[in-house]
Design an enzyme around this catalytic site. Structure first.
Site, PDB file in Angstrom:
ATOM      1  N   HIS A  33      -2.355   6.652   4.008  1.00 61.88           N
ATOM      2  CA  HIS A  33      -0.911   6.630   4.265  1.00 61.88           C
ATOM      3  C   HIS A  33      -0.268   7.901   3.703  1.00 61.88           C
ATOM      4  CE1 HIS A  33      -1.340   2.649   5.648  1.00 61.88           C
ATOM      5  NE2 HIS A  33      -0.689   1.964   4.739  1.00 61.88           N
ATOM      6  N   CYS A  63       0.800  -1.234   0.000  1.00 63.15           N
ATOM      7  CA  CYS A  63       0.000   0.000   0.000  1.00 63.15           C
ATOM      8  C   CYS A  63       0.833   1.284   0.000  1.00 63.15           C
ATOM      9  CB  CYS A  63      -0.975  -0.005   1.176  1.00 63.15           C
ATOM     10  SG  CYS A  63      -0.255  -0.628   2.699  1.00 63.15           S
TER      11      CYS A  63
HETATM   12  P1  NAP Z   1      -7.512  -8.615   7.878  1.00 63.99           P
HETATM   13  O1  NAP Z   1      -8.431  -7.488   8.167  1.00 63.99           O
HETATM   14  O2  NAP Z   1      -6.811  -9.257   9.025  1.00 63.99           O
HETATM   15  O3  NAP Z   1      -8.335  -9.746   7.079  1.00 63.99           O
HETATM   16  C1  NAP Z   1      -7.800 -11.018   6.821  1.00 63.99           C
HETATM   17  C2  NAP Z   1      -8.791 -11.865   6.014  1.00 63.99           C
HETATM   18  O4  NAP Z   1      -8.204 -13.134   5.750  1.00 63.99           O
HETATM   19  C3  NAP Z   1     -10.102 -12.149   6.739  1.00 63.99           C
HETATM   20  O5  NAP Z   1     -11.129 -12.285   5.790  1.00 63.99           O
HETATM   21  C4  NAP Z   1      -9.830 -13.491   7.417  1.00 63.99           C
HETATM   22  O6  NAP Z   1     -11.013 -14.261   7.648  1.00 63.99           O
HETATM   23  C5  NAP Z   1      -9.004 -14.173   6.347  1.00 63.99           C
HETATM   24  N1  NAP Z   1      -8.137 -15.195   6.918  1.00 63.99           N
HETATM   25  C6  NAP Z   1      -7.282 -15.068   7.973  1.00 63.99           C
HETATM   26  N2  NAP Z   1      -6.660 -16.254   8.224  1.00 63.99           N
HETATM   27  C7  NAP Z   1      -7.142 -17.124   7.320  1.00 63.99           C
HETATM   28  C8  NAP Z   1      -6.911 -18.517   7.070  1.00 63.99           C
HETATM   29  N3  NAP Z   1      -6.038 -19.231   7.808  1.00 63.99           N
HETATM   30  N4  NAP Z   1      -7.593 -19.112   6.058  1.00 63.99           N
HETATM   31  C9  NAP Z   1      -8.461 -18.407   5.312  1.00 63.99           C
HETATM   32  N5  NAP Z   1      -8.733 -17.097   5.489  1.00 63.99           N
HETATM   33  C10 NAP Z   1      -8.069 -16.460   6.480  1.00 63.99           C
HETATM   34  O7  NAP Z   1      -6.345  -8.179   6.880  1.00 63.99           O
HETATM   35  P2  NAP Z   1      -6.367  -7.063   5.687  1.00 63.99           P
HETATM   36  O8  NAP Z   1      -5.879  -5.755   6.197  1.00 63.99           O
HETATM   37  O9  NAP Z   1      -7.673  -7.139   4.991  1.00 63.99           O
HETATM   38  O10 NAP Z   1      -5.184  -7.580   4.741  1.00 63.99           O
HETATM   39  C11 NAP Z   1      -5.362  -8.689   3.884  1.00 63.99           C
HETATM   40  C12 NAP Z   1      -4.167  -8.823   2.946  1.00 63.99           C
HETATM   41  O11 NAP Z   1      -4.045  -7.640   2.144  1.00 63.99           O
HETATM   42  C13 NAP Z   1      -2.817  -8.989   3.671  1.00 63.99           C
HETATM   43  O12 NAP Z   1      -2.007  -9.849   2.905  1.00 63.99           O
HETATM   44  C14 NAP Z   1      -2.260  -7.577   3.670  1.00 63.99           C
HETATM   45  O13 NAP Z   1      -0.843  -7.562   3.741  1.00 63.99           O
HETATM   46  C15 NAP Z   1      -2.739  -7.074   2.301  1.00 63.99           C
HETATM   47  N6  NAP Z   1      -2.852  -5.611   2.193  1.00 63.99           N
HETATM   48  C16 NAP Z   1      -3.518  -4.893   3.137  1.00 63.99           C
HETATM   49  C17 NAP Z   1      -3.619  -3.504   2.991  1.00 63.99           C
HETATM   50  C18 NAP Z   1      -4.330  -2.635   3.992  1.00 63.99           C
HETATM   51  O14 NAP Z   1      -4.258  -1.391   3.863  1.00 63.99           O
HETATM   52  N7  NAP Z   1      -5.032  -3.191   4.984  1.00 63.99           N
HETATM   53  C19 NAP Z   1      -3.066  -2.891   1.877  1.00 63.99           C
HETATM   54  C20 NAP Z   1      -2.412  -3.664   0.929  1.00 63.99           C
HETATM   55  C21 NAP Z   1      -2.318  -5.017   1.097  1.00 63.99           C
HETATM   56  P3  NAP Z   1     -11.784 -14.301   9.061  1.00 63.99           P
HETATM   57  O15 NAP Z   1     -12.523 -13.006   9.202  1.00 63.99           O
HETATM   58  O16 NAP Z   1     -12.669 -15.484   8.904  1.00 63.99           O
HETATM   59  O17 NAP Z   1     -10.725 -14.475  10.128  1.00 63.99           O
END
Ligand code: NAP
Length: 351
Positions: free
Chosen positions: A243, A150
Protein backbone atom coordinates in the site's frame (compact mmCIF):
# COMPACT_ATOMS: atom_id res chain seq x y z
CA UNK A 1 15.01 -18.26 24.83
CA UNK A 2 11.39 -17.87 26.01
CA UNK A 3 9.43 -21.10 25.88
CA UNK A 4 7.41 -21.84 22.77
CA UNK A 5 3.71 -21.01 22.90
CA UNK A 6 1.20 -23.03 20.87
CA UNK A 7 -0.82 -20.84 18.53
CA UNK A 8 -4.02 -21.23 16.53
CA UNK A 9 -4.88 -19.24 13.40
CA UNK A 10 -8.52 -18.30 12.72
CA UNK A 11 -9.05 -17.68 9.00
CA UNK A 12 -5.88 -19.66 8.24
CA UNK A 13 -6.69 -20.31 4.57
CA UNK A 14 -7.08 -16.61 3.61
CA UNK A 15 -4.55 -14.06 2.35
CA UNK A 16 -3.59 -12.94 5.85
CA UNK A 17 -3.91 -16.46 7.29
CA UNK A 18 -1.36 -17.74 4.77
CA UNK A 19 1.03 -14.93 5.75
CA UNK A 20 0.66 -16.03 9.38
CA UNK A 21 1.56 -19.58 8.36
CA UNK A 22 4.56 -18.38 6.36
CA UNK A 23 5.88 -16.01 9.04
CA UNK A 24 5.37 -18.47 11.90
CA UNK A 25 7.26 -21.27 10.17
CA UNK A 26 10.51 -21.50 12.18
CA UNK A 27 9.44 -18.75 14.60
CA UNK A 28 11.52 -19.09 17.79
CA UNK A 29 8.61 -18.47 20.21
CA UNK A 30 5.39 -19.61 18.52
CA UNK A 31 4.42 -22.96 17.07
CA UNK A 32 1.25 -23.50 15.03
CA UNK A 33 -0.89 -26.24 16.57
CA UNK A 34 -4.40 -25.35 15.34
CA UNK A 35 -5.89 -23.97 12.13
CA UNK A 36 -9.48 -22.86 11.59
CA UNK A 37 -11.52 -21.57 8.65
CA UNK A 38 -15.06 -21.69 7.24
CA UNK A 39 -17.24 -24.79 6.89
CA UNK A 40 -16.01 -24.97 3.28
CA UNK A 41 -12.59 -25.97 4.66
CA UNK A 42 -13.42 -27.72 7.94
CA UNK A 43 -12.63 -31.44 8.16
CA UNK A 44 -10.00 -31.24 5.42
CA UNK A 45 -6.25 -31.14 5.94
CA UNK A 46 -4.72 -27.70 5.45
CA UNK A 47 -3.09 -28.96 2.22
CA UNK A 48 -6.53 -30.01 0.90
CA UNK A 49 -8.39 -26.90 2.06
CA UNK A 50 -5.90 -24.18 1.17
CA UNK A 51 -4.75 -23.09 -2.29
CA UNK A 52 -1.33 -21.66 -1.42
CA UNK A 53 -1.06 -18.20 -2.97
CA UNK A 54 2.30 -16.99 -1.65
CA UNK A 55 5.70 -17.41 -3.29
CA UNK A 56 7.40 -20.70 -2.43
CA UNK A 57 5.77 -23.86 -1.14
CA UNK A 58 3.29 -24.38 1.69
CA UNK A 59 5.34 -25.28 4.81
CA UNK A 60 5.45 -29.06 5.39
CA UNK A 61 4.63 -28.66 9.10
CA UNK A 62 1.06 -27.47 8.46
CA UNK A 63 0.10 -29.66 5.51
CA UNK A 64 -1.44 -32.45 7.56
CA UNK A 65 -3.04 -30.31 10.29
CA UNK A 66 -6.84 -30.60 10.21
CA UNK A 67 -8.78 -27.39 9.54
CA UNK A 68 -11.28 -26.94 12.35
CA UNK A 69 -14.25 -24.72 13.16
CA UNK A 70 -13.23 -21.34 14.62
CA UNK A 71 -14.74 -22.16 18.00
CA UNK A 72 -13.28 -22.82 21.41
CA UNK A 73 -11.83 -25.20 22.34
CA UNK A 74 -8.77 -25.29 20.07
CA UNK A 75 -5.54 -26.92 21.16
CA UNK A 76 -3.40 -23.79 21.58
CA UNK A 77 -2.31 -21.14 24.11
CA UNK A 78 -3.43 -18.11 22.06
CA UNK A 79 -5.15 -17.38 18.76
CA UNK A 80 -4.23 -15.09 15.91
CA UNK A 81 -7.37 -14.03 14.06
CA UNK A 82 -7.73 -13.06 10.41
CA UNK A 83 -11.46 -13.64 10.15
CA UNK A 84 -13.74 -11.36 8.12
CA UNK A 85 -14.98 -8.46 10.25
CA UNK A 86 -18.62 -9.54 10.20
CA UNK A 87 -18.00 -12.84 11.98
CA UNK A 88 -14.97 -11.78 14.04
CA UNK A 89 -16.98 -9.97 16.71
CA UNK A 90 -18.83 -13.07 17.92
CA UNK A 91 -16.02 -15.55 17.31
CA UNK A 92 -13.18 -13.53 18.85
CA UNK A 93 -15.46 -12.66 21.78
CA UNK A 94 -16.15 -16.37 22.32
CA UNK A 95 -12.43 -17.17 22.40
CA UNK A 96 -11.69 -14.35 24.85
CA UNK A 97 -14.56 -15.47 27.07
CA UNK A 98 -13.18 -19.01 26.99
CA UNK A 99 -9.82 -17.78 28.32
CA UNK A 100 -7.74 -17.32 25.16
CA UNK A 101 -5.63 -14.29 24.39
CA UNK A 102 -6.93 -13.16 20.96
CA UNK A 103 -4.51 -11.20 18.78
CA UNK A 104 -6.64 -9.93 15.94
CA UNK A 105 -6.31 -8.32 12.54
CA UNK A 106 -9.97 -7.75 12.05
CA UNK A 107 -11.75 -4.44 12.63
CA UNK A 108 -14.44 -5.86 14.94
CA UNK A 109 -12.97 -4.74 18.30
CA UNK A 110 -10.42 -2.09 17.27
CA UNK A 111 -12.36 0.92 18.51
CA UNK A 112 -13.70 -0.64 21.74
CA UNK A 113 -12.57 1.67 24.56
CA UNK A 114 -10.83 -1.12 26.50
CA UNK A 115 -9.14 -2.89 23.57
CA UNK A 116 -5.54 -1.95 22.72
CA UNK A 117 -5.05 -0.88 19.10
CA UNK A 118 -1.41 -1.72 19.25
CA UNK A 119 1.65 -0.76 17.22
CA UNK A 120 4.58 -1.82 19.42
CA UNK A 121 6.83 1.05 18.26
CA UNK A 122 4.17 3.64 19.14
CA UNK A 123 1.91 2.73 22.03
CA UNK A 124 3.14 -0.28 24.06
CA UNK A 125 1.67 1.34 27.20
CA UNK A 126 -1.84 0.82 25.73
CA UNK A 127 -1.44 -2.86 26.73
CA UNK A 128 -2.56 -1.69 30.18
CA UNK A 129 -6.12 -1.78 28.75
CA UNK A 130 -5.99 -5.57 29.02
CA UNK A 131 -6.57 -5.27 32.77
CA UNK A 132 -9.53 -2.92 32.23
CA UNK A 133 -10.96 -5.34 29.69
CA UNK A 134 -10.78 -8.29 32.06
CA UNK A 135 -12.36 -6.19 34.85
CA UNK A 136 -15.26 -4.90 32.75
CA UNK A 137 -16.20 -8.18 31.05
CA UNK A 138 -17.91 -10.44 33.54
CA UNK A 139 -16.23 -13.80 33.91
CA UNK A 140 -13.98 -13.31 30.86
CA UNK A 141 -10.52 -14.74 31.41
CA UNK A 142 -8.97 -14.11 28.03
CA UNK A 143 -8.58 -10.78 26.25
CA UNK A 144 -8.42 -9.15 22.82
CA UNK A 145 -5.59 -7.07 21.37
CA UNK A 146 -5.93 -5.71 17.83
CA UNK A 147 -3.65 -4.31 15.18
CA UNK A 148 -4.84 -1.40 13.04
CA UNK A 149 -6.09 -1.38 9.47
CA UNK A 150 -3.30 -2.02 6.93
CA UNK A 151 -3.15 1.58 5.66
CA UNK A 152 -3.50 3.07 9.13
CA UNK A 153 -0.42 1.20 10.38
CA UNK A 154 1.96 2.80 7.88
CA UNK A 155 0.37 6.22 8.30
CA UNK A 156 0.59 6.05 12.10
CA UNK A 157 4.22 4.86 11.94
CA UNK A 158 5.09 7.80 9.68
CA UNK A 159 3.25 10.29 11.89
CA UNK A 160 4.52 9.01 15.26
CA UNK A 161 8.00 10.63 15.14
CA UNK A 162 6.50 13.93 13.91
CA UNK A 163 3.82 13.82 16.61
CA UNK A 164 6.45 13.16 19.29
CA UNK A 165 8.94 15.81 18.14
CA UNK A 166 6.90 18.67 16.66
CA UNK A 167 3.20 17.97 17.26
CA UNK A 168 0.73 17.57 14.39
CA UNK A 169 -2.20 19.83 13.66
CA UNK A 170 -3.64 18.13 10.57
CA UNK A 171 -2.99 15.32 8.10
CA UNK A 172 -4.31 14.57 4.62
CA UNK A 173 -3.63 11.07 3.28
CA UNK A 174 -4.48 9.73 -0.18
CA UNK A 175 -3.94 5.99 -0.43
CA UNK A 176 -3.27 3.69 -3.38
CA UNK A 177 -3.97 0.23 -2.01
CA UNK A 178 -2.93 -3.16 -3.33
CA UNK A 179 -5.24 -5.95 -4.47
CA UNK A 180 -4.20 -8.41 -1.73
CA UNK A 181 -5.73 -5.97 0.76
CA UNK A 182 -9.15 -7.15 -0.41
CA UNK A 183 -8.43 -10.82 0.37
CA UNK A 184 -8.86 -13.62 -2.18
CA UNK A 185 -10.38 -13.52 -4.81
CA UNK A 186 -10.92 -9.86 -3.91
CA UNK A 187 -11.69 -7.37 -6.67
CA UNK A 188 -12.86 -8.81 -10.01
CA UNK A 189 -10.12 -8.61 -12.67
CA UNK A 190 -12.49 -6.88 -15.10
CA UNK A 191 -13.15 -4.16 -12.53
CA UNK A 192 -9.49 -3.37 -11.82
CA UNK A 193 -7.74 -3.97 -15.17
CA UNK A 194 -6.91 -0.66 -16.85
CA UNK A 195 -8.56 1.03 -13.88
CA UNK A 196 -8.40 2.65 -10.42
CA UNK A 197 -11.32 2.26 -7.99
CA UNK A 198 -11.90 5.38 -5.87
CA UNK A 199 -13.81 3.59 -3.11
CA UNK A 200 -12.91 0.97 -0.49
CA UNK A 201 -15.74 0.21 1.93
CA UNK A 202 -15.23 1.85 5.38
CA UNK A 203 -11.50 2.37 4.75
CA UNK A 204 -11.45 6.16 4.98
CA UNK A 205 -13.36 6.14 8.27
CA UNK A 206 -11.01 3.50 9.72
CA UNK A 207 -7.90 5.55 8.90
CA UNK A 208 -9.42 8.75 10.27
CA UNK A 209 -10.58 7.19 13.56
CA UNK A 210 -7.89 4.59 14.28
CA UNK A 211 -4.99 7.04 13.81
CA UNK A 212 -6.28 9.22 16.67
CA UNK A 213 -6.61 6.24 19.03
CA UNK A 214 -3.16 4.84 18.20
CA UNK A 215 -1.45 8.20 18.76
CA UNK A 216 -3.67 8.89 21.79
CA UNK A 217 -2.69 8.87 25.46
CA UNK A 218 -3.51 6.21 28.01
CA UNK A 219 -5.77 7.77 30.64
CA UNK A 220 -6.55 5.25 33.36
CA UNK A 221 -8.71 2.61 31.74
CA UNK A 222 -9.25 4.29 28.40
CA UNK A 223 -7.44 6.21 25.64
CA UNK A 224 -7.75 9.96 25.03
CA UNK A 225 -7.60 10.51 21.28
CA UNK A 226 -4.71 12.52 19.85
CA UNK A 227 -5.83 16.08 19.10
CA UNK A 228 -5.31 16.45 15.35
CA UNK A 229 -7.45 16.35 12.23
CA UNK A 230 -7.03 13.43 9.83
CA UNK A 231 -8.57 13.27 6.36
CA UNK A 232 -8.24 10.18 4.14
CA UNK A 233 -9.20 9.26 0.58
CA UNK A 234 -8.66 5.64 -0.48
CA UNK A 235 -8.16 4.03 -3.89
CA UNK A 236 -7.71 0.42 -5.02
CA UNK A 237 -4.95 0.11 -7.64
CA UNK A 238 -3.72 -2.72 -9.83
CA UNK A 239 -0.74 -3.74 -7.67
CA UNK A 240 -0.46 -7.16 -6.02
CA UNK A 241 1.09 -6.22 -2.63
CA UNK A 242 2.17 -2.94 -1.02
CA UNK A 243 0.00 0.00 0.00
CA UNK A 244 1.16 3.52 -0.87
CA UNK A 245 -0.08 6.83 0.55
CA UNK A 246 0.61 10.42 -0.47
CA UNK A 247 0.57 12.39 2.78
CA UNK A 248 0.51 16.09 3.68
CA UNK A 249 1.00 17.30 7.25
CA UNK A 250 0.64 20.56 9.12
CA UNK A 251 2.87 20.57 12.20
CA UNK A 252 2.22 22.35 15.51
CA UNK A 253 5.77 23.64 15.86
CA UNK A 254 8.43 24.77 13.39
CA UNK A 255 10.65 22.11 11.83
CA UNK A 256 13.33 22.29 9.15
CA UNK A 257 13.19 19.66 6.44
CA UNK A 258 16.42 18.05 7.71
CA UNK A 259 14.88 17.77 11.17
CA UNK A 260 11.81 16.06 9.70
CA UNK A 261 14.03 13.65 7.76
CA UNK A 262 16.10 12.97 10.87
CA UNK A 263 12.94 12.36 12.93
CA UNK A 264 11.88 9.68 10.41
CA UNK A 265 15.21 7.94 9.99
CA UNK A 266 16.18 7.91 13.67
CA UNK A 267 12.80 6.57 14.83
CA UNK A 268 13.44 3.54 17.00
CA UNK A 269 11.48 2.22 19.95
CA UNK A 270 10.88 -0.60 22.42
CA UNK A 271 10.71 -3.48 19.87
CA UNK A 272 14.15 -2.52 18.56
CA UNK A 273 15.50 -2.15 22.11
CA UNK A 274 14.11 -5.56 23.07
CA UNK A 275 15.33 -7.01 19.76
CA UNK A 276 11.96 -8.66 19.16
CA UNK A 277 12.19 -11.35 16.48
CA UNK A 278 10.00 -9.55 13.89
CA UNK A 279 11.09 -5.99 14.71
CA UNK A 280 12.94 -4.35 11.80
CA UNK A 281 16.27 -2.75 12.65
CA UNK A 282 15.24 0.35 10.69
CA UNK A 283 11.57 1.18 11.32
CA UNK A 284 11.41 3.96 8.70
CA UNK A 285 13.67 3.89 5.66
CA UNK A 286 14.00 7.29 4.02
CA UNK A 287 14.72 7.17 0.27
CA UNK A 288 16.33 10.15 -1.43
CA UNK A 289 15.67 9.11 -5.07
CA UNK A 290 12.94 11.18 -6.68
CA UNK A 291 11.00 8.11 -7.88
CA UNK A 292 10.83 6.06 -4.66
CA UNK A 293 9.12 4.40 -2.80
CA UNK A 294 7.51 1.98 -5.26
CA UNK A 295 5.44 -1.07 -4.23
CA UNK A 296 7.36 -3.65 -6.26
CA UNK A 297 10.79 -2.34 -5.23
CA UNK A 298 10.26 -1.35 -1.60
CA UNK A 299 7.50 -3.51 -0.05
CA UNK A 300 9.91 -6.19 1.20
CA UNK A 301 12.23 -3.76 3.02
CA UNK A 302 13.09 -5.08 6.49
CA UNK A 303 11.45 -8.41 5.62
CA UNK A 304 8.23 -6.49 4.96
CA UNK A 305 8.29 -4.88 8.45
CA UNK A 306 9.97 -1.55 7.63
CA UNK A 307 8.01 1.28 6.08
CA UNK A 308 9.61 3.39 3.35
CA UNK A 309 9.22 7.15 3.00
CA UNK A 310 10.28 9.24 0.01
CA UNK A 311 9.40 12.42 -1.90
CA UNK A 312 9.73 14.47 1.31
CA UNK A 313 9.24 18.12 0.37
CA UNK A 314 7.86 21.37 1.75
CA UNK A 315 4.20 21.76 0.81
CA UNK A 316 2.55 24.95 -0.47
CA UNK A 317 -0.69 24.34 1.44
CA UNK A 318 0.30 22.43 4.60
CA UNK A 319 3.92 22.20 5.92
CA UNK A 320 5.37 19.01 4.41
CA UNK A 321 4.40 16.27 2.00
CA UNK A 322 5.80 12.78 1.47
CA UNK A 323 4.93 9.34 0.13
CA UNK A 324 4.87 6.30 2.43
CA UNK A 325 4.76 2.61 1.52
CA UNK A 326 4.43 -0.65 3.43
CA UNK A 327 3.70 -4.31 2.82
CA UNK A 328 -0.01 -4.64 3.58
CA UNK A 329 -0.16 -8.33 4.53
CA UNK A 330 3.13 -8.26 6.52
CA UNK A 331 3.55 -4.92 8.42
CA UNK A 332 -0.10 -4.21 7.67
CA UNK A 333 -1.52 -7.50 8.95
CA UNK A 334 0.11 -10.84 9.92
CA UNK A 335 3.55 -9.41 10.71
CA UNK A 336 1.93 -6.67 12.79
CA UNK A 337 -0.05 -9.20 14.85
CA UNK A 338 3.02 -11.40 15.38
CA UNK A 339 5.08 -8.39 16.52
CA UNK A 340 2.23 -7.55 18.92
CA UNK A 341 2.42 -11.08 20.34
CA UNK A 342 6.22 -10.88 20.68
CA UNK A 343 5.90 -7.62 22.61
CA UNK A 344 3.15 -9.08 24.81
CA UNK A 345 5.31 -12.10 25.57
CA UNK A 346 8.24 -9.85 26.47
CA UNK A 347 6.00 -7.68 28.70
CA UNK A 348 4.49 -10.66 30.53
CA UNK A 349 1.00 -10.44 28.96
CA UNK A 350 1.21 -13.97 27.55
CA UNK A 351 1.98 -16.97 29.67
P1 NAP B 1 -9.65 -13.69 2.91
O1 NAP B 1 -8.51 -13.95 2.00
O2 NAP B 1 -11.01 -13.54 2.31
O3 NAP B 1 -9.71 -14.86 4.01
C1 NAP B 1 -10.78 -15.01 4.90
C2 NAP B 1 -10.53 -16.19 5.85
O4 NAP B 1 -11.63 -16.28 6.75
C3 NAP B 1 -10.44 -17.54 5.15
O5 NAP B 1 -9.59 -18.38 5.89
C4 NAP B 1 -11.88 -18.05 5.22
O6 NAP B 1 -11.97 -19.48 5.20
C5 NAP B 1 -12.28 -17.56 6.59
N1 NAP B 1 -13.72 -17.39 6.69
C6 NAP B 1 -14.55 -16.72 5.84
N2 NAP B 1 -15.84 -16.80 6.26
C7 NAP B 1 -15.82 -17.54 7.38
C8 NAP B 1 -16.83 -18.01 8.28
N3 NAP B 1 -18.13 -17.70 8.09
N4 NAP B 1 -16.46 -18.77 9.34
C9 NAP B 1 -15.16 -19.08 9.54
N5 NAP B 1 -14.15 -18.68 8.73
C10 NAP B 1 -14.48 -17.91 7.67
O7 NAP B 1 -9.44 -12.35 3.75
P2 NAP B 1 -8.04 -11.67 4.28
O8 NAP B 1 -7.56 -10.66 3.30
O9 NAP B 1 -7.13 -12.75 4.73
O10 NAP B 1 -8.56 -10.80 5.52
C11 NAP B 1 -8.88 -11.41 6.75
C12 NAP B 1 -9.12 -10.34 7.81
O11 NAP B 1 -7.94 -9.55 7.98
C13 NAP B 1 -10.25 -9.35 7.46
O12 NAP B 1 -10.91 -8.99 8.64
C14 NAP B 1 -9.48 -8.17 6.89
O13 NAP B 1 -10.20 -6.95 7.03
C15 NAP B 1 -8.23 -8.17 7.78
N6 NAP B 1 -7.05 -7.52 7.18
C16 NAP B 1 -6.65 -7.85 5.92
C17 NAP B 1 -5.51 -7.22 5.40
C18 NAP B 1 -4.99 -7.52 4.01
O14 NAP B 1 -4.06 -6.82 3.56
N7 NAP B 1 -5.53 -8.52 3.30
C19 NAP B 1 -4.80 -6.31 6.17
C20 NAP B 1 -5.25 -6.03 7.45
C21 NAP B 1 -6.36 -6.64 7.94
P3 NAP B 1 -12.29 -20.33 3.87
O15 NAP B 1 -11.05 -20.34 3.03
O16 NAP B 1 -12.65 -21.66 4.42
O17 NAP B 1 -13.44 -19.63 3.17
Amino acid sequence: MTKTLRVGILGATGMVGQRFVELLENHPQFQITALAASDRSQGKTFAEACTWRLAGAMPESVKTLAVQAPEPTLDCDLVFSSLPGDIARRTEGDFAAAGYPVISNSSAFRMDHDVPLLIPEINPEHLALIDAQKKSSNGQHGFIVTNPNCSTIMLALALAPLHQKFGIESVIATTMQALSGAGYPGVASLAISDNVLPFIESEEEKIEQETLKILGKLNGETIDDAQMRVSAQCHRVNVSDGHLAAVRVKLKGPAKIDEVKQAFSSFSALPQELKLHSAPEQVIIVREEKDRPQPRLDRDAGNGMSITIGRLQPDNVLDYRFVVLSHNTIRGAAGAAILNAELMLAMGNLK
